[in-house]
Design an enzyme around this catalytic site. Structure first.
Site, PDB file in Angstrom:
ATOM      1  N   GLY A 180      81.943  38.494  58.837  1.00 33.42           N
ATOM      2  CA  GLY A 180      81.061  37.771  59.239  1.00 33.42           C
ATOM      3  C   GLY A 180      81.252  35.724  59.919  1.00 33.42           C
ATOM      4  N   LEU A 181      82.654  36.559  60.517  1.00 26.95           N
ATOM      5  CA  LEU A 181      83.092  34.956  61.496  1.00 26.95           C
ATOM      6  C   LEU A 181      83.035  35.533  62.567  1.00 26.95           C
ATOM      7  CD1 LEU A 181      86.056  34.315  59.048  1.00 26.95           C
ATOM      8  CD2 LEU A 181      83.863  33.241  59.154  1.00 26.95           C
TER       9      LEU A 181
ATOM     10  N   THR B 183      67.856  33.059  63.274  1.00 26.84           N
ATOM     11  CA  THR B 183      66.591  32.063  64.236  1.00 26.84           C
ATOM     12  C   THR B 183      66.783  32.271  65.604  1.00 26.84           C
ATOM     13  OG1 THR B 183      68.031  29.838  64.027  1.00 26.84           O
ATOM     14  CG2 THR B 183      66.361  30.389  62.172  1.00 26.84           C
TER      15      THR B 183
ATOM     16  N   GLU C 235      70.331  30.215  60.270  1.00 25.68           N
ATOM     17  CA  GLU C 235      70.209  31.344  60.240  1.00 25.68           C
ATOM     18  C   GLU C 235      69.438  32.408  60.445  1.00 25.68           C
ATOM     19  OE1 GLU C 235      73.823  32.509  60.585  1.00 25.68           O
ATOM     20  OE2 GLU C 235      74.450  31.690  58.978  1.00 25.68           O
TER      21      GLU C 235
ATOM     22  N   ASP D  63      76.874  33.111  68.551  1.00 26.98           N
ATOM     23  CA  ASP D  63      78.325  33.266  68.278  1.00 26.98           C
ATOM     24  C   ASP D  63      78.503  32.964  69.963  1.00 26.98           C
ATOM     25  OD1 ASP D  63      76.916  33.843  65.556  1.00 26.98           O
ATOM     26  OD2 ASP D  63      77.424  36.124  66.523  1.00 26.98           O
TER      27      ASP D  63
ATOM     28  N   TYR E 228      70.093  44.212  60.534  1.00 28.59           N
ATOM     29  CA  TYR E 228      70.154  43.537  61.838  1.00 28.59           C
ATOM     30  C   TYR E 228      68.599  43.706  62.645  1.00 28.59           C
ATOM     31  CZ  TYR E 228      71.181  40.057  65.105  1.00 28.59           C
ATOM     32  OH  TYR E 228      71.661  38.542  65.839  1.00 28.59           O
TER      33      TYR E 228
ATOM     34  N   SER F  60      84.258  37.790  64.698  1.00 25.37           N
ATOM     35  CA  SER F  60      85.237  38.723  65.202  1.00 25.37           C
ATOM     36  C   SER F  60      84.413  39.211  66.435  1.00 25.37           C
ATOM     37  CB  SER F  60      86.055  39.510  64.742  1.00 25.37           C
ATOM     38  OG  SER F  60      85.378  40.820  64.776  1.00 25.37           O
ATOM     39  N   SER F  61      83.585  39.708  66.331  1.00 25.48           N
ATOM     40  CA  SER F  61      83.267  40.263  67.772  1.00 25.48           C
ATOM     41  C   SER F  61      82.736  39.398  69.177  1.00 25.48           C
ATOM     42  CB  SER F  61      81.805  41.532  67.745  1.00 25.48           C
ATOM     43  OG  SER F  61      80.988  40.585  67.163  1.00 25.48           O
TER      44      SER F  61
HETATM   45  C1  GLA Z   1      75.388  37.623  63.585  1.00 29.38           C
HETATM   46  C2  GLA Z   1      74.896  37.869  64.947  1.00 29.38           C
HETATM   47  C3  GLA Z   1      73.723  35.936  65.678  1.00 29.38           C
HETATM   48  C4  GLA Z   1      73.223  35.146  64.560  1.00 29.38           C
HETATM   49  C5  GLA Z   1      73.871  35.710  63.488  1.00 29.38           C
HETATM   50  C6  GLA Z   1      72.666  35.743  61.551  1.00 29.38           C
HETATM   51  O1  GLA Z   1      75.890  36.752  63.314  1.00 29.38           O
HETATM   52  O2  GLA Z   1      75.787  37.639  66.297  1.00 29.38           O
HETATM   53  O3  GLA Z   1      73.740  36.042  67.003  1.00 29.38           O
HETATM   54  O4  GLA Z   1      71.122  35.812  65.177  1.00 29.38           O
HETATM   55  O5  GLA Z   1      73.899  36.890  62.988  1.00 29.38           O
HETATM   56  O6  GLA Z   1      72.212  33.934  62.358  1.00 29.38           O
END
Ligand code: GLA
Length: 469
Positions: free
Chosen positions: A148-149, A55, A53, A195, A247, A151-152
């Site tokens: 946190g899944l 990374t 995570e 993602d 972020y 969707s974007s």
């Molecule tokens: C979000 C970002 C990913 C990643 C995670 C954390 O989901 O879109 O690229 O950096 O956070 O691991």
């Protein structure tokens, strides 16, 4: 034709099932397209990250699975030459915009900025090919937003692939994943490529060990005896608001740590922590963290002056490099110092963990995998400071119910957790989460749609749906 006959008549790529095909067909019915227009439908899934995570934007590995919740985009070329985009959910207003070399974004937070990001990415990638055709699109997103899944990314990936299909443009999946990852910077988040990569390259029943620069993927079969549970804290992690600033701040903190280490180790051209690791024949997190501690104070001022001094560079160039320019420029809260040492300690330790986790999962060593997931959560809470009380509570409930390991998944600051357990313990983990978390946070509510046993699904694919209508 009845549904079963239709499915038999067309060979569907993996990931499409009758429910998704029916969703796409409903959208086709609502779509106005010229008689000769070919209509395509693309589905792209969300993801759950098992470990690795924060990374990816340091160019270091991740281990996610694609999930069985997806966004579907149905698209056809139109005659206006513009993009005409609507959403099956009326909460998201229809949008229309011109296809131009630089598409100006809508106001921050507008859902259609993800659509624009995808189209801009395709324009940038195929700039030599002028005259891209406009398209009418309808979007139907079923990845829960702000949980946190991802969707974007499901939206960006499905839009980009559908738009390429309308314009008969082709890219191999690795190149498409790289393109879409970069294109999402358009919305102002300086994300890594996890993602988009897993949404495109995901494989049924497999986790993906993903490495970057260059992007490459190793699929790891999920052991049959393992179950994954995902549970939404229902604490909104909205990437267009405060979470975005947090972020981006961490992206800058990690990049600073990388440059300081690069200079201390006399390595050229280091921009991200992955550059440091790739330049060393051997490394371990503890030594690198020690080296960093010896080369820099643990925190540096957010005005970047002190950092520019340590690195012996002019401040303005440095500032532009770290914070970006134009729409991707990030703002740093000047009252808070940049936590260089803690962030690097998380990222370097997490990289060791994700490499070990990939081997443990492949060999079916679930206890070890669970221990690594627990350590990941601790490090995200203590050093990366992206957990919350609610995420910690949810993780505790999963562990109490018998999970071998549990951790926040995705960017954190809210959103979901993922837990690993023996398949036989899945019910008990869910019961513990229901009782210990949802019943307390939302007394009397039915938590059924907030948590689930997760099945790793296939990545994105596109079908020609006009042939089927
Ligand atoms: C979000 C970002 C990913 C990643 C995670 C954390 O989901 O879109 O690229 O950096 O956070 O691991």
């Amino acid at each position: 034709m009845v549904q079963a006959e239709k499915e038999a008549a067309m060979t569907l790529p993996d990931g499409w099932d009758s429910e998704e095909l029916a969703r796409a067909e409903l959208l086709v019915d609502r779509m106005y397209a010229g008689a000769d227009a070919r209509i395509v439908a693309c589905r792209a899934p969300g993801r759950v990250n098992l470990i690795g995570e924060h990374t990816d934007y340091s160019g270091l590995p991740v281990l996610p699975v694609a999930i069985d919740r997806s966004t579907i985009v149905v698209a056809a070329a139109n005659t206006t030459g513009e993009m005409e985009v609507s959403n099956a959910d009326p909460a998201w207003p229809s949008r229309r915009f011109a296809i131009e070399r630089q598409i100006p974004p809508y106001a921050t937070g507008d859902w259609a900025n993800y659509v624009k990001a995808a189209i801009q990415g395709v324009i940038d990638r195929f700039s030599a090919r002028a005259n891209l055709r406009g398209a009418s699109m309808i979007v139907d997103g079923r990845v829960p937003p702000a949980s946190g899944l991802s969707s974007s990314s499901a939206l960006t990936v499905s839009t980009a692939i559908a738009f390429m299909a309308v314009n008969q443009l082709e890219l191999d999946p690795l190149a498409a994943a790289t393109m879409v990852a970069r294109s999402e910077w358009y919305v102002g988040t300086r994300g890594g490529g996890m993602d988009q990569a897993v949404s495109i390259l995901g494989r049924r029943d497999h986790a993906l060990f993903i490495e970057f620069d260059p992007l490459r993927v190793r699929a790891i079969k999920m052991p049959a005896k393992a179950a994954l549970i995902v549970a939404d804290s229902r604490q909104v992690a909205d990437k267009s608001g405060a979470v975005r600033a947090e972020y981006n701040r961490r992206v800058v903190e990690c990049a600073l740590a990388a440059r300081i280490l690069g200079r201390a180790l006399k390595l050229d051209g280091v921009k991200i922590l992955g550059d440091v690791i790739r330049a060393l024949p051997e490394w371990n997190a503890a030594d690198l963290v020690g080296q960093l501690a010896a080369s820099s104070p643990a925190c540096l001022g957010a005005d970047l002056k002190e950092a520019a001094n340590i690195l012996d560079v002019t401040q303005s160039e440095f500032d532009a490099e770290l914070l970006g320019q134009g729409s991707i420029r990030s703002a740093l809260d000047s009252n808070r110092p940049l936590e260089v040492l803690k962030r690097a300690r998380h990222v370097l330790g997490e990289t060791e963990r994700v490499i070990r986790a990939a081997d443990a999962l492949e060999a079916g060593r679930l206890d070890e995998m669970g221990t690594l997931m627990n350590a990941s959560h601790q490090s995200l809470a203590d050093d990366f400071e992206c957990s919350t009380e609610r995420l910690d509570a949810l993780v505790e409930c999963a562990r109490r119910g018998g999970a071998l390991g549990a951790r926040l998944t995705g960017a954190g600051f809210g959103g979901s957790i993922v837990a690993l357990c023996d398949a036989a313990s899945a019910d008990s983990v869910i019961e513990s989460i229901d009782r210990g978390y949802y019943a307390k946070q939302y007394p009397g509510a039915a938590p059924k749609s907030w948590r689930a046993v997760l099945h790793a699904g296939a990545g994105a694919s596109v079908i020609d749906i006009s042939a089927n209508a």
